[in-house]
Write an enzyme that holds these catalytic residues in place. Structure first.
Site, PDB file in Angstrom:
ATOM      1  N   HIS B 131       0.811  -1.225   0.000  1.00  0.00           N
ATOM      2  CA  HIS B 131       0.000   0.000   0.000  1.00  0.00           C
ATOM      3  C   HIS B 131       0.836   1.262   0.000  1.00  0.00           C
ATOM      4  O   HIS B 131       0.303   2.358   0.074  1.00  0.00           O
ATOM      5  CB  HIS B 131      -0.939   0.024   1.205  1.00  0.00           C
ATOM      6  CG  HIS B 131      -1.722  -1.231   1.404  1.00  0.00           C
ATOM      7  ND1 HIS B 131      -1.245  -2.289   2.148  1.00  0.00           N
ATOM      8  CD2 HIS B 131      -2.937  -1.620   0.930  1.00  0.00           C
ATOM      9  CE1 HIS B 131      -2.134  -3.280   2.146  1.00  0.00           C
ATOM     10  NE2 HIS B 131      -3.164  -2.895   1.408  1.00  0.00           N
ATOM     11  N   ASP B 233      36.643 -30.318  14.764  1.00  0.00           N
ATOM     12  CA  ASP B 233      36.920 -31.591  14.108  1.00  0.00           C
ATOM     13  C   ASP B 233      38.098 -31.531  13.134  1.00  0.00           C
ATOM     14  O   ASP B 233      37.931 -31.466  11.920  1.00  0.00           O
ATOM     15  CB  ASP B 233      35.653 -32.091  13.396  1.00  0.00           C
ATOM     16  CG  ASP B 233      35.763 -33.549  13.001  1.00  0.00           C
ATOM     17  OD1 ASP B 233      36.892 -34.053  12.856  1.00  0.00           O
ATOM     18  OD2 ASP B 233      34.716 -34.195  12.834  1.00  0.00           O
ATOM     19  N   HIS B 236      38.657 -35.261  11.037  1.00  0.00           N
ATOM     20  CA  HIS B 236      38.031 -35.736   9.797  1.00  0.00           C
ATOM     21  C   HIS B 236      38.892 -35.525   8.558  1.00  0.00           C
ATOM     22  O   HIS B 236      38.689 -36.175   7.549  1.00  0.00           O
ATOM     23  CB  HIS B 236      36.662 -35.081   9.603  1.00  0.00           C
ATOM     24  CG  HIS B 236      36.704 -33.695   9.002  1.00  0.00           C
ATOM     25  ND1 HIS B 236      37.188 -32.601   9.678  1.00  0.00           N
ATOM     26  CD2 HIS B 236      36.315 -33.234   7.793  1.00  0.00           C
ATOM     27  CE1 HIS B 236      37.086 -31.533   8.908  1.00  0.00           C
ATOM     28  NE2 HIS B 236      36.568 -31.887   7.759  1.00  0.00           N
ATOM     29  N   HIS B 241      39.125 -35.600   3.751  1.00  0.00           N
ATOM     30  CA  HIS B 241      39.865 -34.779   2.791  1.00  0.00           C
ATOM     31  C   HIS B 241      41.099 -35.472   2.247  1.00  0.00           C
ATOM     32  O   HIS B 241      42.036 -34.838   1.776  1.00  0.00           O
ATOM     33  CB  HIS B 241      40.203 -33.427   3.425  1.00  0.00           C
ATOM     34  CG  HIS B 241      38.975 -32.686   3.843  1.00  0.00           C
ATOM     35  ND1 HIS B 241      37.911 -32.488   2.996  1.00  0.00           N
ATOM     36  CD2 HIS B 241      38.605 -32.136   5.024  1.00  0.00           C
ATOM     37  CE1 HIS B 241      36.944 -31.848   3.644  1.00  0.00           C
ATOM     38  NE2 HIS B 241      37.346 -31.628   4.879  1.00  0.00           N
ATOM     39  N   ASP B 393      32.610 -32.836   2.724  1.00  0.00           N
ATOM     40  CA  ASP B 393      31.994 -32.532   4.015  1.00  0.00           C
ATOM     41  C   ASP B 393      30.483 -32.661   3.901  1.00  0.00           C
ATOM     42  O   ASP B 393      29.837 -33.304   4.717  1.00  0.00           O
ATOM     43  CB  ASP B 393      32.348 -31.102   4.449  1.00  0.00           C
ATOM     44  CG  ASP B 393      33.797 -30.976   4.912  1.00  0.00           C
ATOM     45  OD1 ASP B 393      34.280 -31.888   5.602  1.00  0.00           O
ATOM     46  OD2 ASP B 393      34.440 -29.964   4.588  1.00  0.00           O
TER      47      ASP B 393
HETATM   48  S1  FES Z   1       1.681  -0.657   3.103  1.00  0.00           S
HETATM   49 FE1  FES Z   1       0.229  -2.147   3.455  1.00  0.00          FE
HETATM   50  S2  FES Z   1       1.438  -3.868   3.865  1.00  0.00           S
HETATM   51 FE2  FES Z   1       2.891  -2.335   3.614  1.00  0.00          FE
HETATM   52 FE   LIG Z   2      36.096 -30.552   6.222  1.00  0.00          FE
END
Ligand code: FES
Ligand SMILES: [Fe+2]
Lengths: 169, 460, 86
Positions: B131, B233, B236, B241, B393
């Site tokens: 609005h 960790d 791992h 890796h 990962d």
């Molecule tokens: S102006 Fe109406 S929802 Fe933002």
């Molecule tokens: Fe890793």
């Protein structure tokens, strides 16, 4: 504009289809052979912007930003016994369409745009991930063979809907 | 009974036969068990995939803890804004015309429309698309279409601005917010961890800068798994890796990540700082270029920080609950020498089995250009969405999440015992917190779970 | 005679800005195609904008769609009118 002959169109289309087949079959070594040594392969990050902004793509940051050596590294990694992300491998299917070809900057090059729908599924999970993109490629004729000299993958998602990009576009 | 979304949008029905009361009891019981058993190094797998636990986490963890939203360098100019998340809450992080950073709930005060829909932009005023209520970028309501006719004189604009989040604080460029008005100060919350964050954020005078925009992706894994991985960790790397080790992207010794210091910095925050393995030479200060190394000797607040940083090649850590840091020296490919790179992470929970990853690459603003470029390439090739380390990962975290979903996981204890009782604290360690002289340890993970329990049982 | 049009926008609106040359001088025109407003500012007016604060603009924006608060014009109408004016 200089036109693209039927023959070139057919060759380019065949090249793209074969390249996609190599990726879907996991024939990554053969796929590397489809690339020129000076290839640039990029998948830029995308950010939702208003219409006024020229591009949603972020030049300075890629999901992938590769040269030949780094693509070779990615392939070599898949060849080790420890590439868990792709072992068991993802099942991918590259669907290509809307192929558009224009003359390139050099006589031995063409620019190719294509739409890509990339299907990915893993394991026994019936669900799948879909990635959709427009690819902007440059193909170059080297010793009578078309090779990929540049690939820019323009993804349609800003937040990538798959758990990693251990697959290629 | 509640309906919930599983990973791929399928509706599931959780615990159909149980009443709400039963389910609350069940979660309570589970949490009490976690709290009791953590001292013995046991944690039920269920905490990694359970809709009821997740509901409670949203409320008790993400409704209270400080959550990282972004870095000041992402909004350097007046009017720069970015849209970020605290779990499900959508917020606008904006620098107002006076240069002050504000975090506003991205929800119009009239009928609740999302005011900013782009992920980033610049504006002095936001105009709602529903609005047309118009807010200044401080949040103040300034314009209401047909205001006189529609509201007469009764609309008190001063009372209907965009709502700031209850708490917002910045530590050295790191923007955090908490939805809990009673939250302690950020400094108190971070506690000893600031000493270690400084190692990363205070290397040069100009400080860090985020390059481009973050990688964002969604993985079907519980958010605590990456947080647990980064907090402590180092173990791992040996297996997960291994491919990167074989390609020489990381030191040849697969156990390289063991040779470090494991620190619980307090309040569930923790990190590891790894040095060169025995018999191997690695450059001091992560291998940063000499300009940066020279700068850090002046910029670090304390001389002990310089001494600690001198021996760091790899640093990983997590600020409870879901902000992680990784600052490591790795190679961008099999033919290049290792280069340091820095990444920040947020593991944003979106479901019990689904996490949205935010991954930023940062570099010193005043570092040489060649270095920035190289460090960037290193990041993209090794971490982030496609990184060859990161890929594996994700595969592990999603696997854990998948199997933690069922009933067995409820009393299926996971082993959290590494380093327990035999690994002694290092009494000579110059920094804050409890330090252990080996990064193959799980003291940080246990501390993380303890902190998690305190929040979940509402005791923090 | 007119110079190049600059479009400047964000997610909330966009305007077109251009220099307009009068017989004896020059002004800067700001045009909102969506609302249909247009203003031509001379250098002194423009200069006076440089010492305004956000306060001023917040006051301007008390009526976010302009003082007459007519509804936004359909884009088609805006385009037709604009063309006629050129
Ligand atoms: S102006 Fe109406 S929802 Fe933002
Ligand atoms: Fe890793």
């Amino acid at each position: 504009m200089v036109g693209i002959s039927e023959e070139v169109y057919r060759e380019v289309r065949d090249f793209l289809l074969r390249e996609a087949e190599l990726l879907d079959n996991g024939s990554y070594r053969d796929w590397l052979d489809c690339l020129t040594e000076d290839i640039r392969y990029q998948v830029p990050v995308r950010v939702t912007r208003d219409r006024g902004v020229e591009s949603e793509f972020v030049n300075e940051m890629g999901h992938l930003d590769e040269d030949y050596v780094s693509l070779e590294m990615r392939v070599m990694r898949l060849e080790t016994e420890y590439a868990w992300a792709e072992d068991p491998p993802s099942r991918t299917r590259h669907f290509l369409s809307n192929i558009r070809i224009e003359p390139g900057d050099r006589d031995d090059e063409v620019r190719v745009k294509s739409n890509l729908l990339l299907y990915r599924t893993r394991g026994d999970d019936p669900h799948y991930d879909l990635l959709s993109a427009e690819r902007h490629d440059v193909l170059r004729r080297v010793n009578g063979q078309w090779k990929l000299a540049r690939r820019l993958v323009l993804l349609d998602q800003t937040t990538i809907g798959t758990h990693n990009l251990s697959i290629l576009f | 009974m509640i309906l919930y979304q599983t990973t791929f949008g399928i509706k599931g029905v959780s615990n159909v036969t149980l009443s709400v009361g039963d389910r609350v009891n069940q979660v309570e019981q589970l949490l009490r068990r976690v709290k009791q058993n953590i001292d013995e190094g046991r944690v039920p797998a269920k905490i990694y995939n359970d809709p009821d636990i997740f509901e409670l986490e949203r409320e008790r963890i993400f409704g209270r803890a400080y959550i990282y939203l972004g870095h000041e360098s992402e909004i350097p100019h007046p009017g720069d804004y970015m849209v970020r998340y605290i779990a499900d809450d959508n917020v606008i992080v904006v620098r107002d015309e006076e240069g002050q950073i504000r975090v506003l709930f991205n929800c119009c005060r009239h009928r609740g429309m999302q005011v900013c829909r782009a992920e980033m932009g610049n504006a002095s005023h936001f105009r709602c698309p529903y609005h047309g209520w118009t807010y200044r970028n401080t949040g103040e309501l300034v314009g209401v279409p047909a205001g006189k006719e529609a509201y007469g004189d009764v609309l008190d604009k001063g009372a209907w601005g965009l709502r700031p989040v209850p708490r917002m604080e910045i530590y050295d460029g790191l923007i955090f917010a908490s939805l809990d008005a009673q939250a302690p100060s950020l400094n108190e919350y971070l506690g000893g961890m600031t000493w270690y964050l400084d190692l990363v954020t205070k290397r040069t005078e100009a400080g860090l800068e985020v390059v481009g925009a973050p990688h964002r992706w969604v993985m079907d894994a519980n958010w605590k798994l990456p947080a647990d991985n980064f907090v402590g960790d180092a173990y791992h790397t040996l297996m997960t890796h291994r491919s990167a080790v074989e390609l020489d992207l990381a030191p040849r010794d697969p156990k390289f990540a063991m040779y470090g210091v494991h620190v619980h910095a307090g309040n569930g925050h923790g990190l590891g700082m790894i040095s060169a393995p025995p018999g191997m030479e690695l450059p001091p200060f992560w291998g940063y270029p000499e300009e940066v190394v020279r700068a850090l000797q002046r910029s670090y607040p304390r001389p002990e920080q310089v001494e600690v940083a001198r021996r760091i090649n790899f640093l990983h850590g997590t600020v409870f609950p879901n902000f992680s840091v990784l600052n490591v020296m790795i190679a961008k490919d099999h033919r290049s020498a290792p280069t340091p790179m820095l990444t920040f992470r947020v593991w944003r929970p979106v479901g019990p089995d689904r996490t949205e990853v935010w991954s930023w690459f940062l570099v010193e603003r005043d570092a040489p250009e060649w270095f920035k470029e190289r460090s960037y390439q290193t990041y993209v090739h090794t971490f982030g969405t496609s990184g060859v380390f990161e890929q594996d990962d994700a595969e592990n975290w999603r696997g854990i999440t998948r199997v933690a979903r069922g009933l067995m996981a409820r009393d299926h204890d996971l082993n959290y015992q590494m380093g327990m009782s035999f690994l002694k604290r290092d009494p000579t360690w110059p920094g804050p917190g409890e330090a252990y002289p080996l990064d193959y340890a799980e003291a940080n993970q246990r501390a993380f779970i303890r902190q998690w329990c305190e929040y979940m049982l509402n005791e923090a | 005679m007119s110079d190049e049009v600059i479009e400047i926008g964000n997610e909330f609106t966009f305007v077109r800005v251009r220099k307009v040359h009068t017989r004896n001088g020059v002004r800067l025109e700001i045009h909102s195609p969506r609302l249909g407003y247009r203003i031509q500012l001379d250098p002194l007016e423009l200069e006076s904008l440089t010492w305004q604060t956000t306060e001023t603009f917040s006051r301007f924006l008390e009526t976010p769609f302009g003082p007459r608060e007519r509804l936004m014009r359909p884009l088609s109408e805006a385009l037709i009118c604009d063309r006629r004016e050129e």
